[in-house]
Scaffold this motif. Structure first.
Motif, PDB file in Angstrom:
ATOM      1  N   ALA A  38       0.827  -1.213   0.000  1.00  0.00           N
ATOM      2  CA  ALA A  38       0.000   0.000   0.000  1.00  0.00           C
ATOM      3  C   ALA A  38       0.858   1.258   0.000  1.00  0.00           C
ATOM      4  CB  ALA A  38      -0.921   0.000   1.216  1.00  0.00           C
ATOM      5  N   LEU A  39       2.176   1.088   0.168  1.00  0.00           N
ATOM      6  CA  LEU A  39       3.139   2.182   0.176  1.00  0.00           C
ATOM      7  C   LEU A  39       2.852   3.170   1.304  1.00  0.00           C
ATOM      8  CD1 LEU A  39       3.296   2.711  -3.680  1.00  0.00           C
ATOM      9  CD2 LEU A  39       4.805   1.307  -2.274  1.00  0.00           C
ATOM     10  N   ASP A  40       2.372   2.654   2.413  1.00  0.00           N
ATOM     11  CA  ASP A  40       2.058   3.456   3.596  1.00  0.00           C
ATOM     12  C   ASP A  40       3.029   3.042   4.692  1.00  0.00           C
ATOM     13  OD1 ASP A  40       0.899   5.036   5.492  1.00  0.00           O
ATOM     14  OD2 ASP A  40      -0.978   3.929   5.596  1.00  0.00           O
ATOM     15  N   ILE A  41       4.163   3.718   4.772  1.00  0.00           N
ATOM     16  CA  ILE A  41       5.297   3.215   5.535  1.00  0.00           C
ATOM     17  C   ILE A  41       5.301   3.533   7.021  1.00  0.00           C
ATOM     18  CG2 ILE A  41       6.781   3.182   3.512  1.00  0.00           C
ATOM     19  CD1 ILE A  41       8.051   5.794   4.594  1.00  0.00           C
ATOM     20  N   ASN A  42       4.391   4.345   7.489  1.00  0.00           N
ATOM     21  CA  ASN A  42       4.427   4.740   8.894  1.00  0.00           C
ATOM     22  C   ASN A  42       3.655   3.768   9.784  1.00  0.00           C
ATOM     23  OD1 ASN A  42       5.958   7.058   8.399  1.00  0.00           O
ATOM     24  ND2 ASN A  42       4.132   8.219   7.860  1.00  0.00           N
ATOM     25  N   PRO A  43       4.205   3.444  10.945  1.00  0.00           N
ATOM     26  CA  PRO A  43       3.466   2.595  11.877  1.00  0.00           C
ATOM     27  C   PRO A  43       2.266   3.359  12.443  1.00  0.00           C
ATOM     28  CG  PRO A  43       5.484   3.386  12.899  1.00  0.00           C
ATOM     29  CD  PRO A  43       5.510   3.857  11.476  1.00  0.00           C
ATOM     30  N   MET A  44       1.248   2.610  12.837  1.00  0.00           N
ATOM     31  CA  MET A  44       0.027   3.214  13.356  1.00  0.00           C
ATOM     32  C   MET A  44      -0.158   2.802  14.814  1.00  0.00           C
ATOM     33  SD  MET A  44      -3.918   2.856  12.040  1.00  0.00           S
ATOM     34  CE  MET A  44      -3.705   3.803  10.544  1.00  0.00           C
ATOM     35  N   ASN A  45       0.060   3.767  15.738  1.00  0.00           N
ATOM     36  CA  ASN A  45      -0.192   3.489  17.154  1.00  0.00           C
ATOM     37  C   ASN A  45      -1.658   3.786  17.482  1.00  0.00           C
ATOM     38  OD1 ASN A  45      -0.457   6.275  17.497  1.00  0.00           O
ATOM     39  ND2 ASN A  45       1.596   6.533  18.322  1.00  0.00           N
ATOM     40  N   ASP A  46      -2.039   3.635  18.734  1.00  0.00           N
ATOM     41  CA  ASP A  46      -3.437   3.837  19.132  1.00  0.00           C
ATOM     42  C   ASP A  46      -3.938   5.238  18.806  1.00  0.00           C
ATOM     43  OD1 ASP A  46      -3.608   1.241  20.056  1.00  0.00           O
ATOM     44  OD2 ASP A  46      -3.309   1.774  22.157  1.00  0.00           O
ATOM     45  N   ASN A  47      -3.112   6.260  19.084  1.00  0.00           N
ATOM     46  CA  ASN A  47      -3.531   7.639  18.806  1.00  0.00           C
ATOM     47  C   ASN A  47      -3.730   7.872  17.315  1.00  0.00           C
ATOM     48  OD1 ASN A  47      -3.488   8.300  21.516  1.00  0.00           O
ATOM     49  ND2 ASN A  47      -1.438   9.177  21.448  1.00  0.00           N
ATOM     50  N   LEU A  48      -2.787   7.387  16.504  1.00  0.00           N
ATOM     51  CA  LEU A  48      -2.920   7.547  15.059  1.00  0.00           C
ATOM     52  C   LEU A  48      -4.110   6.761  14.516  1.00  0.00           C
ATOM     53  CD1 LEU A  48       0.821   7.409  13.975  1.00  0.00           C
ATOM     54  CD2 LEU A  48      -0.679   9.413  14.009  1.00  0.00           C
ATOM     55  N   ALA A  49      -4.368   5.599  15.089  1.00  0.00           N
ATOM     56  CA  ALA A  49      -5.528   4.808  14.663  1.00  0.00           C
ATOM     57  C   ALA A  49      -6.824   5.549  14.966  1.00  0.00           C
ATOM     58  CB  ALA A  49      -5.513   3.441  15.338  1.00  0.00           C
ATOM     59  N   ALA A  50      -6.905   6.169  16.134  1.00  0.00           N
ATOM     60  CA  ALA A  50      -8.103   6.947  16.495  1.00  0.00           C
ATOM     61  C   ALA A  50      -8.261   8.144  15.556  1.00  0.00           C
ATOM     62  CB  ALA A  50      -8.019   7.396  17.947  1.00  0.00           C
ATOM     63  N   GLU A  51      -7.155   8.818  15.246  1.00  0.00           N
ATOM     64  CA  GLU A  51      -7.202   9.946  14.304  1.00  0.00           C
ATOM     65  C   GLU A  51      -7.618   9.474  12.913  1.00  0.00           C
ATOM     66  OE1 GLU A  51      -3.690  12.405  14.105  1.00  0.00           O
ATOM     67  OE2 GLU A  51      -3.507  12.395  16.299  1.00  0.00           O
ATOM     68  N   PHE A  52      -7.071   8.342  12.470  1.00  0.00           N
ATOM     69  CA  PHE A  52      -7.415   7.784  11.165  1.00  0.00           C
ATOM     70  C   PHE A  52      -8.916   7.488  11.099  1.00  0.00           C
ATOM     71  CE2 PHE A  52      -7.658   4.072   8.229  1.00  0.00           C
ATOM     72  CZ  PHE A  52      -7.182   4.690   7.077  1.00  0.00           C
ATOM     73  N   PHE A  53      -9.452   6.945  12.165  1.00  0.00           N
ATOM     74  CA  PHE A  53     -10.893   6.671  12.223  1.00  0.00           C
ATOM     75  C   PHE A  53     -11.677   7.968  12.073  1.00  0.00           C
ATOM     76  CE2 PHE A  53     -14.843   6.322  14.672  1.00  0.00           C
ATOM     77  CZ  PHE A  53     -15.462   5.287  13.982  1.00  0.00           C
ATOM     78  N   GLU A  54     -11.317   8.989  12.841  1.00  0.00           N
ATOM     79  CA  GLU A  54     -12.044  10.258  12.830  1.00  0.00           C
ATOM     80  C   GLU A  54     -11.844  11.048  11.536  1.00  0.00           C
ATOM     81  OE1 GLU A  54     -14.297  11.493  14.968  1.00  0.00           O
ATOM     82  OE2 GLU A  54     -14.124   9.642  16.127  1.00  0.00           O
ATOM     83  N   ASP A  55     -10.598  11.113  11.049  1.00  0.00           N
ATOM     84  CA  ASP A  55     -10.272  11.990   9.926  1.00  0.00           C
ATOM     85  C   ASP A  55     -10.427  11.351   8.553  1.00  0.00           C
ATOM     86  OD1 ASP A  55      -9.603  13.807  11.908  1.00  0.00           O
ATOM     87  OD2 ASP A  55      -7.436  13.531  11.682  1.00  0.00           O
ATOM     88  N   VAL A  56     -10.391  10.025   8.490  1.00  0.00           N
ATOM     89  CA  VAL A  56     -10.448   9.359   7.187  1.00  0.00           C
ATOM     90  C   VAL A  56     -11.665   8.447   7.068  1.00  0.00           C
ATOM     91  CG1 VAL A  56      -9.235   7.768   5.624  1.00  0.00           C
ATOM     92  CG2 VAL A  56      -7.938   9.470   6.927  1.00  0.00           C
TER      93      VAL A  56
END
Length: 184
Positions: A38-56
């Motif tokens: 997917a060429l998405d190289i950054n790890p996703m921690n809990d905070n980023l996962a919550a942001e991804f849910f809200e923002d995407v």
């Protein structure tokens, strides 16, 4: 337990992504066999996962669905506004198709069924005129899936993707509703 059934296919159902699905999404998106292609190289921690849910995953203009088999989540499929922004996308009635299936469920037809469902939904229910998708030229399975749905190779961005230590081309695919109607 995933949300209510939104669309039902032969092998999968598509359901709205709910907050309790974040753990599944985060786990799969941190799997190298998913994030590398997917060429998405950054790890996703809990905070980023919550942001991804809200923002995407919960944006109004895009469609994000959990792909489920027998009520178990196996992947994700989406229709996203084009890179040209909502005004141009609205006028052109186009969207970008995206999808991934958890590695332990590859090769079972879930991705094909989910993508076919969301393509039909895009053209018949959302009245879209055009879909696009892009993929690294190293991803033979994804290329085969797109071509099986009638997508045409429209262009190549040379050496635009960095994948496991090498540059690869990014292939752009497109499907017009008139072409899709002729394949049914």
């Amino acid at each position: 337990m995933p949300g209510p059934v939104f669309l039902e296919g032969d092998t999968v159902t598509l359901r709205p992504v709910e907050e309790e699905d974040i753990e599944f999404i985060q786990g799969v998106m941190n799997d190298p066999t998913v994030w590398r292609p997917a060429l998405d190289i950054n790890p996703m921690n809990d905070n980023l996962a919550a942001e991804f849910f809200e923002d995407v995953l919960t944006t109004e203009g895009d469609v994000h669905c959990l792909v489920c088999h027998d009520d178990d989540p196996v992947g994700h499929v989406s229709l996203s506004e084009s890179q040209y922004g909502p005004t141009e996308t609205s006028r052109a009635r186009s969207a970008e198709l995206g999808y991934w299936i958890a590695p332990e469920h590859h090769g079972q037809g879930y991705g094909s069924d989910a993508a076919a469902l969301i393509v039909e939904y895009a053209f018949t229910d959302r009245n879209l005129r055009r879909l696009s998708a892009h993929v690294g030229d190293f991803n033979d399975a994804s290329i085969a899936l797109l071509e099986s749905l009638g997508f045409e190779h429209e262009g190549t961005q040379r050496e635009a993707a960095w994948y496991q230590g090498e540059y690869y081309d990014t292939l752009w695919y497109g499907l017009l509703r008139s072409e899709w109607q002729n394949t049914e």
